[in-house]
Design a protein around this motif. Structure first.
Motif, short mmCIF file in Angstrom:
data_model
loop_
_atom_site.label_atom_id
_atom_site.label_comp_id
_atom_site.label_asym_id
_atom_site.label_seq_id
_atom_site.Cartn_x
_atom_site.Cartn_y
_atom_site.Cartn_z
N PHE A 189 55.24 39.71 35.09
CA PHE A 189 53.91 38.67 35.52
C PHE A 189 52.83 39.39 34.93
O PHE A 189 52.56 40.71 35.23
CB PHE A 189 53.74 38.83 37.06
CG PHE A 189 54.81 37.65 37.65
CD1 PHE A 189 54.63 36.65 37.87
CD2 PHE A 189 56.12 38.30 37.98
CE1 PHE A 189 55.50 35.83 38.64
CE2 PHE A 189 56.97 37.57 38.46
CZ PHE A 189 56.83 36.12 38.98
N ALA A 190 51.88 38.75 34.50
CA ALA A 190 50.62 39.10 33.88
C ALA A 190 49.31 38.43 34.77
O ALA A 190 49.33 37.49 35.00
CB ALA A 190 50.32 38.86 32.43
N VAL A 191 48.54 39.46 35.03
CA VAL A 191 47.24 38.83 35.80
C VAL A 191 46.25 38.20 34.76
O VAL A 191 45.93 38.82 33.64
CB VAL A 191 46.50 40.15 36.22
CG1 VAL A 191 45.33 39.64 37.22
CG2 VAL A 191 47.55 40.88 37.26
N THR A 192 45.78 37.04 35.18
CA THR A 192 45.11 36.26 34.28
C THR A 192 43.76 36.00 34.85
O THR A 192 42.79 35.72 34.18
CB THR A 192 45.85 34.91 33.71
OG1 THR A 192 46.00 34.32 35.31
CG2 THR A 192 47.09 35.16 33.20
N GLN A 193 43.59 36.13 36.11
CA GLN A 193 42.26 36.09 36.66
C GLN A 193 42.24 37.01 38.06
O GLN A 193 43.16 36.92 38.80
CB GLN A 193 42.10 34.75 36.99
CG GLN A 193 40.57 34.15 37.59
CD GLN A 193 40.29 32.94 37.90
OE1 GLN A 193 41.15 32.18 38.33
NE2 GLN A 193 39.23 32.30 37.35
N GLU A 194 40.97 37.55 38.31
CA GLU A 194 40.94 38.15 39.65
C GLU A 194 39.38 37.63 40.25
O GLU A 194 38.38 37.91 39.67
CB GLU A 194 40.77 39.79 39.33
CG GLU A 194 42.15 40.08 38.70
CD GLU A 194 42.10 41.69 38.16
OE1 GLU A 194 41.13 42.25 38.88
OE2 GLU A 194 42.67 42.29 37.27
N LEU A 195 39.66 37.38 41.25
CA LEU A 195 38.16 36.87 42.11
C LEU A 195 38.11 37.63 43.22
O LEU A 195 38.72 37.47 44.06
CB LEU A 195 38.41 35.23 42.52
CG LEU A 195 38.57 34.29 41.27
CD1 LEU A 195 38.75 32.74 41.73
CD2 LEU A 195 37.18 34.54 40.30
N PRO A 196 37.07 38.58 43.46
CA PRO A 196 36.74 39.28 44.55
C PRO A 196 36.48 38.66 45.59
O PRO A 196 35.80 37.56 45.58
CB PRO A 196 35.61 40.21 43.97
CG PRO A 196 35.67 40.08 42.54
CD PRO A 196 36.33 38.65 42.19
N GLY A 197 36.74 39.04 47.01
CA GLY A 197 36.53 38.19 48.15
C GLY A 197 35.49 38.95 49.00
O GLY A 197 35.08 39.91 48.45
N GLU A 198 35.12 38.42 50.10
CA GLU A 198 33.94 38.83 50.63
C GLU A 198 34.28 40.21 51.39
O GLU A 198 33.40 40.97 51.98
CB GLU A 198 33.33 38.01 51.80
CG GLU A 198 34.35 37.73 52.85
CD GLU A 198 33.68 36.54 54.04
OE1 GLU A 198 32.65 36.90 54.15
OE2 GLU A 198 34.54 35.53 54.11
N HIS A 199 35.53 40.55 51.81
CA HIS A 199 35.97 41.53 52.33
C HIS A 199 36.71 42.59 51.70
O HIS A 199 37.38 43.66 52.03
CB HIS A 199 37.09 41.29 53.56
CG HIS A 199 36.25 40.43 54.45
ND1 HIS A 199 35.13 40.75 55.45
CD2 HIS A 199 36.66 39.19 54.92
CE1 HIS A 199 34.91 39.56 56.24
NE2 HIS A 199 35.76 38.64 55.88
#
Length: 542
Positions: A189-199
């Protein structure tokens, strides 16, 4: 009731204080207590702050209870930090108990190897571990390959995934691996997107690729199995490791020491990609302590007061006893560069894979890979997207930055020759474009020009060799080039334009290739950096 609170990788019968043959207690500096040096005023290790060393009697591999599945998140300690974190006695006992694990492997690999051995023996169906993403680096990859050679297969792998450290909230990068007990295919698996959350959490989007998962946690061509080519042997080398801040001096300090020829221009990775420090280094290679004191007494005293106090507490006998010399002098690198006017360098760890010429009078740091080739054609091949793709596939990752390993990225890379359709005209065109790229970047960054373009071809080599050979006398005599010469901002050279760095240029170049709108900061770099010209030159080269 099934939890056993004990060391997971090392067992022993008794822990005793360690003594030498004369009956003296073995101890080492505690690593945290300093004192003020009476001459320099700097903080240096307090040799009186000692902690005892321990001996582990009957040290052996720890045994694990039988389990159908093994899961875990073992401790992350790099191989170079193990002695500081665990103590000399423990590390010595650990490596003695596990001789099959390379000394260059990280601490986490003892868990990985032990769990994999249970799977290979049929005692365990699968194991799944979280490790640092350095699992894909060459020194750890060998442990993974050993398990695959024993008939196991990677059922699932994620080589690079975000992780938030629960202890201090630091963002790090990890790898996840699942090993199964039979031969088969799996999924990478390859990471294509990372979206930080509020916590602080990160929402991750993955893409899956099914097939045979190799030791570098990839599916497809097994680039991890590529072997070094004899034609590239000893051409690419890491730079020196001084191991002592006192070796690095400013121009003013060099002048106060009389500007001796053993003080040379010095570059590390950040000097090339960001704003150069203008640092110089005292290079005492080839000198005994007595010879250095006799010929350059002021330099000897400088190192005596600024290097020796730190080195006296080092665990490695050679580093401790030969305190006036670099910890790693890189004899092979010096031999390869002998007789050249310039050579090619790239940062070992860098966001963008950029190759450039350095003047031969400059000494490269350990974080640079020095390639002993002075022709622009070779620079063009290494700067091409073809080689960049190869380097990304065969290299590793340190946190979020690609790592250029000379053994896997350079030593295995086949350069084109006449048998592959390389005509003299094409060779000349590639060389011309590479020279233009190198000069263009140095111009816009306000750097002094490199050595004259396209130096005369090197002396013919032995059949099958690509590099430059040198007689032993060239690197054992202790002779060095002019001390303060070298590419960079010499007297009268223009200052680096504000905001312009090599990394900045290639950040904008990446944005142009992505086809997205430039940010305000990128626009301030694009025009003075002439990034459009840089892109055109690279495109023509490719």
């Amino acid at each position: 009731g099934n939890i056993e609170c004990r060391d997971a990788v090392l067992a022993w019968d008794a822990q005793e204080l360690a003594y030498d043959d004369a009956g003296q207690l073995l101890s080492r500096w505690d690593g945290t207590t300093f004192k003020t040096h009476p001459v320099t005023g700097e903080q240096v290790p307090d040799e009186a702050a000692q902690v005892p060393q321990w001996r582990y009697v009957g040290a052996r591999q720890a045994q694990w209870p039988q389990a159908d599945f093994i899961v875990g998140n073992p401790p992350f300690i790099g191989n170079k930090r193990m002695r500081d974190a665990l103590g000399d006695g423990y590390v010595q006992a650990l490596r003695g108990a596990w001789p099959e694990i390379p000394e260059s492997a990280d601490f986490v690999m003892f868990w990985w190897h032990h769990a994999a051995a249970q799977v290979a023996a049929g005692h365990t169906r699968r194991m799944g571990l979280i490790t640092t993403n350095s699992l894909t680096m060459v020194f750890n990859r060998r442990v993974v390959q050993t398990a695959l050679d024993k008939g196991c297969h990677l059922h699932m792998a994620i080589p690079d995934h975000p992780w938030v450290d629960s202890a201090n909230g630091a963002a790090v990068r990890i790898a996840m691996t699942v090993l199964a007990s039979d031969v088969g295919e799996g999924s990478a698996f390859a990471v294509t997107q990372e979206l930080p959350g509020e916590h602080g959490e990160v929402a991750v989007t993955l893409t899956e690729r099914a097939g045979l998962v190799h030791a570098d946690l990839t599916v497809g061509a097994n680039v991890a199995a590529a072997t070094p080519l004899r034609a590239n042997a000893q051409i690419g080398n890491r730079g020196v490791i001084p191991h002592g801040a006192g070796f690095i001096v400013s121009k003013a300090e060099a002048a106060a020491l009389g500007n001796p020829p053993i003080i040379r221009a010095y570059r590390n990775g950040r000097d090339l990609t960001e704003t150069p420090r203008g640092a110089l280094v005292i290079d005492t290679h080839g000198f005994s302590a007595e010879e250095l004191r006799d010929k350059y007494p002021s330099v000897y005293q400088w190192l005596l007061e600024r290097v020796k106090p730190d080195r006296e507490q080092n665990n490695r006998a050679r580093v401790r006893d030969l305190w006036w010399l670099f910890a790693e002098t890189r004899v092979v690198m010096r031999a390869s560069l002998s007789g050249l006017n310039r050579f090619i360098v790239t940062g070992q760890v860098a966001k963008h894979r950029v190759f450039q010429f350095l003047d031969a009078s400059i000494l490269p740091d350990d974080k640079l890979i020095a390639v002993a080739l002075d022709d622009a054609f070779s620079l063009g091949i290494l700067s091409s997207q073809l080689h960049i793709c190869w380097a990304l596939a065969t290299g590793g990752t340190l946190e979020d930055r690609p790592v250029y390993s000379k053994s896997t990225c350079f030593d295995t890379f086949p350069f084109p020759d006449e048998d592959t359709g390389l005509t003299p005209q094409l060779r000349e065109r590639i060389a011309h474009l590479a020279e233009q790229i190198d000069q263009h970047r140095k111009r816009v960054l306000g750097l002094a020009p490199a050595s004259p373009a396209d130096p005369s071809p090197p002396t013919p080599l032995l059949q099958g060799e690509r590099g430059v050979t040198a007689t032993p006398s060239a690197w054992t005599s202790g002779t060095t080039p002019s001390p303060l010469a070298g590419e960079g901002r010499g007297e009268g050279a223009p200052a680096q334009p504000p905001g312009l760095t090599l990394t900045g240029l290639y950040n904008v170049l990446a944005a142009l290739r992505e086809g997205r709108a430039l940010t305000a900061k990128e626009k301030t770099i694009h025009s003075p950096g002439l990034v459009g010209v840089l892109r055109e030159l690279h495109d023509e080269l490719d």
